[in-house]
Design a protein around this motif. Structure first.
Motif, PDB file in Angstrom:
ATOM      1  N   THR A  67       3.957  -2.403  -5.403  1.00 26.70           N
ATOM      2  CA  THR A  67       2.883  -3.155  -6.052  1.00 26.70           C
ATOM      3  C   THR A  67       3.351  -3.875  -7.308  1.00 26.70           C
ATOM      4  O   THR A  67       2.585  -4.617  -7.918  1.00 26.70           O
ATOM      5  CB  THR A  67       1.730  -2.210  -6.450  1.00 26.70           C
ATOM      6  N   TYR A 121      -3.931 -10.572   5.022  1.00 20.22           N
ATOM      7  CA  TYR A 121      -4.451  -9.203   5.099  1.00 20.22           C
ATOM      8  C   TYR A 121      -5.977  -9.189   5.111  1.00 20.22           C
ATOM      9  O   TYR A 121      -6.600  -8.498   5.923  1.00 20.22           O
ATOM     10  CB  TYR A 121      -3.947  -8.377   3.912  1.00 20.22           C
ATOM     11  N   LEU A 139       4.923  -5.268   7.787  1.00 23.63           N
ATOM     12  CA  LEU A 139       4.626  -4.093   6.980  1.00 23.63           C
ATOM     13  C   LEU A 139       4.161  -2.933   7.853  1.00 23.63           C
ATOM     14  O   LEU A 139       4.548  -1.781   7.638  1.00 23.63           O
ATOM     15  CB  LEU A 139       3.561  -4.432   5.929  1.00 23.63           C
ATOM     16  N   ARG A 149       5.611  -5.800   0.255  1.00 25.38           N
ATOM     17  CA  ARG A 149       4.383  -6.384   0.796  1.00 25.38           C
ATOM     18  C   ARG A 149       4.701  -7.790   1.266  1.00 25.38           C
ATOM     19  O   ARG A 149       4.521  -8.772   0.560  1.00 25.38           O
ATOM     20  CB  ARG A 149       3.281  -6.401  -0.274  1.00 25.38           C
ATOM     21  N   VAL A 181       3.675   1.123  -0.699  1.00 28.51           N
ATOM     22  CA  VAL A 181       3.898  -0.325  -0.695  1.00 28.51           C
ATOM     23  C   VAL A 181       4.181  -0.751  -2.132  1.00 28.51           C
ATOM     24  O   VAL A 181       3.455  -0.373  -3.063  1.00 28.51           O
ATOM     25  CB  VAL A 181       2.668  -1.078  -0.150  1.00 28.51           C
ATOM     26  N   LEU A 211      -2.310  -2.023  -1.261  1.00 28.06           N
ATOM     27  CA  LEU A 211      -1.610  -3.295  -1.407  1.00 28.06           C
ATOM     28  C   LEU A 211      -1.521  -3.760  -2.858  1.00 28.06           C
ATOM     29  O   LEU A 211      -0.888  -4.768  -3.152  1.00 28.06           O
ATOM     30  CB  LEU A 211      -2.303  -4.360  -0.561  1.00 28.06           C
TER      31      LEU A 211
END
Length: 406
Positions: free
Chosen positions: A333, A146, A356, A350, A331, A310
């Motif tokens: 976590t 990412y 995603l 994730r 998302v 994220l």
């Protein structure tokens, strides 16, 4: 019967705010129902706090103590810029205040409430008392898959964070806080697992946010297009880039969607550029920073809330979605998302970045069905009634009273 006395260090604590500042305020109000509090916060918060207390004289007695660094030690701080350094100096400089206040008032319990960052300092004196640490976090990291898409500055920040987290087992300050704490409230599983194993029995998974149900007006207006809303500080890890890419894909299948992004931050320019590069400027609006009343209006008017962060971020917004009967796309976590399921939200793993983005797109398209939105929103509201600030206050009371008994 007199209440148990607690000293609370709440650097971020002010009424009528969102984010961590509002979280600190809610915790203090709920804790004051069960305990007698001395709350240390920034002097810059004093005016708003005292105005609120004057309008709400029935509030349980809370003794506020205010402190800000002298000008010569804060000339370089502007807004959130330099907040980490300022906060750590503030903790060092207020140690005498903590000691004096606790001794003079025979207070035996110290809680470090905000900021909830496990990498930052706590009062030396406070840590030697019965020490409640948290809710705390800040040890979650972003995979290179990412971060390689971020700006050079953001890539460096994520690289540095990975290094710091990797070094936690030999971080003296972190280990000392873990050792001294009698109770560690962890925002996420990653935080809980970061606590050294010999201290982990003191670590409890405990999110810092709850649902604020009071006085929420829910809009029943019908829109020609489905209105999505994303809110948060524009940091790279908050996933706005993923959301923009997913939105571009969704627009190819359904043009009757719009997205408003509220917030400012270091990723501002990149987000603006991505909106242009993906050709979604006519559907995606980068609004910037707004007042709390404007934020509430956006929440009322939207159809769906999206939190693409994220790691732990925009948690208040996510819980607010329940209060406003808005379905949430988020998302997972490993923290606040424990309170959301696919029965009334869209919770995405994730995993790979490309996957995603595709799943975000699918979630966006799913929410274009008005009946689905309304059903999920109503279910979210009903579920949120279990997680109100009043409920959170009772949880906090039980945790602390159990600690005292033990």
């Amino acid at each position: 019967m007199s209440k148990t006395k607690i000293f609370v260090s709440a650097y971020a604590c002010e009424p009528d705010h969102g984010s961590e500042i509002g979280v600190g305020w809610h915790w203090v109000l709920e804790m004051s129902k069960y305990f007698e509090l001395w709350v240390l916060t920034r002097k810059s918060n004093q005016e708003n706090i005292e105005q609120w207390l004057a309008k709400n004289p029935e509030t349980n007695e809370i003794h506020f103590v205010y402190y800000d660094l002298p000008d010569k030690l804060r000339f370089w701080k502007k807004g959130m810029r330099g907040v980490r350094t300022y906060y750590n100096i503030w903790q060092l400089r207020t140690n005498k205040i903590v000691k004096q206040t606790m001794i003079e008032n025979d207070i035996k319990i110290y809680q470090l409430l905000t900021y909830g960052n496990a990498l930052w300092k706590a009062s030396r004196f406070g840590m030697k008392q019965t020490f409640i640490w948290g809710p705390t976090g800040g040890v979650d990291t972003i995979p290179k898959e990412y971060s390689k898409h971020y700006t050079a500055k953001a890539r460096f920040i994520e690289w540095a964070r990975r290094c710091v987290v990797k070094m936690l087992p030999i971080n003296h300050g972190f280990k000392k806080r873990c050792k001294n704490a009698d109770l560690i409230l962890c925002k996420s599983y990653n935080m809980q697992n970061a606590v050294p194993e010999k201290y982990r029995d003191k670590a409890k998974l405990f999110t810092d946010v709850a649902v604020d149900i009071k006085e929420k007006e829910v809009s029943k207006a019908l829109h020609h297009s489905t209105k999505f809303l994303a809110v948060g500080k524009l940091d790279a890890w908050r996933g706005f880039d993923l959301l923009i890419e997913a939105f571009a894909l969704a627009l190819k299948e359904n043009e009757n969607i719009t997205l408003d992004i509220l917030g400012i931050g270091i990723d501002d320019e990149r987000i603006h550029r991505l909106i242009q590069d993906f050709g979604v400027a006519s559907h995606v609006n980068q609004i910037g920073e707004v007042r709390i009343d404007e934020y509430e209006e956006y929440m009322r008017d939207c159809d769906v809330v999206v939190n693409p962060a994220l790691k732990e971020g925009a948690v208040t917004v996510s819980f607010d979605s329940m209060a406003y009967k808005k379905p949430l796309i988020c998302v997972d976590t490993g923290g606040y998302t424990r309170y959301f399921t696919n029965d009334y939200a869209v919770v995405l793993k994730r995993e790979g970045r490309a996957k995603l983005i595709r799943e975000l797109k699918t979630g966006i398209l799913k929410m274009t069905d008005e009946l689905v939105r309304r059903q999920l929103g109503e279910k979210a509201f009903q579920e949120g009634m279990k997680y109100t600030w009043e409920d959170k206050g009772k949880e906090i009371e039980k945790l602390i009273k159990d600690l005292i008994r033990d």
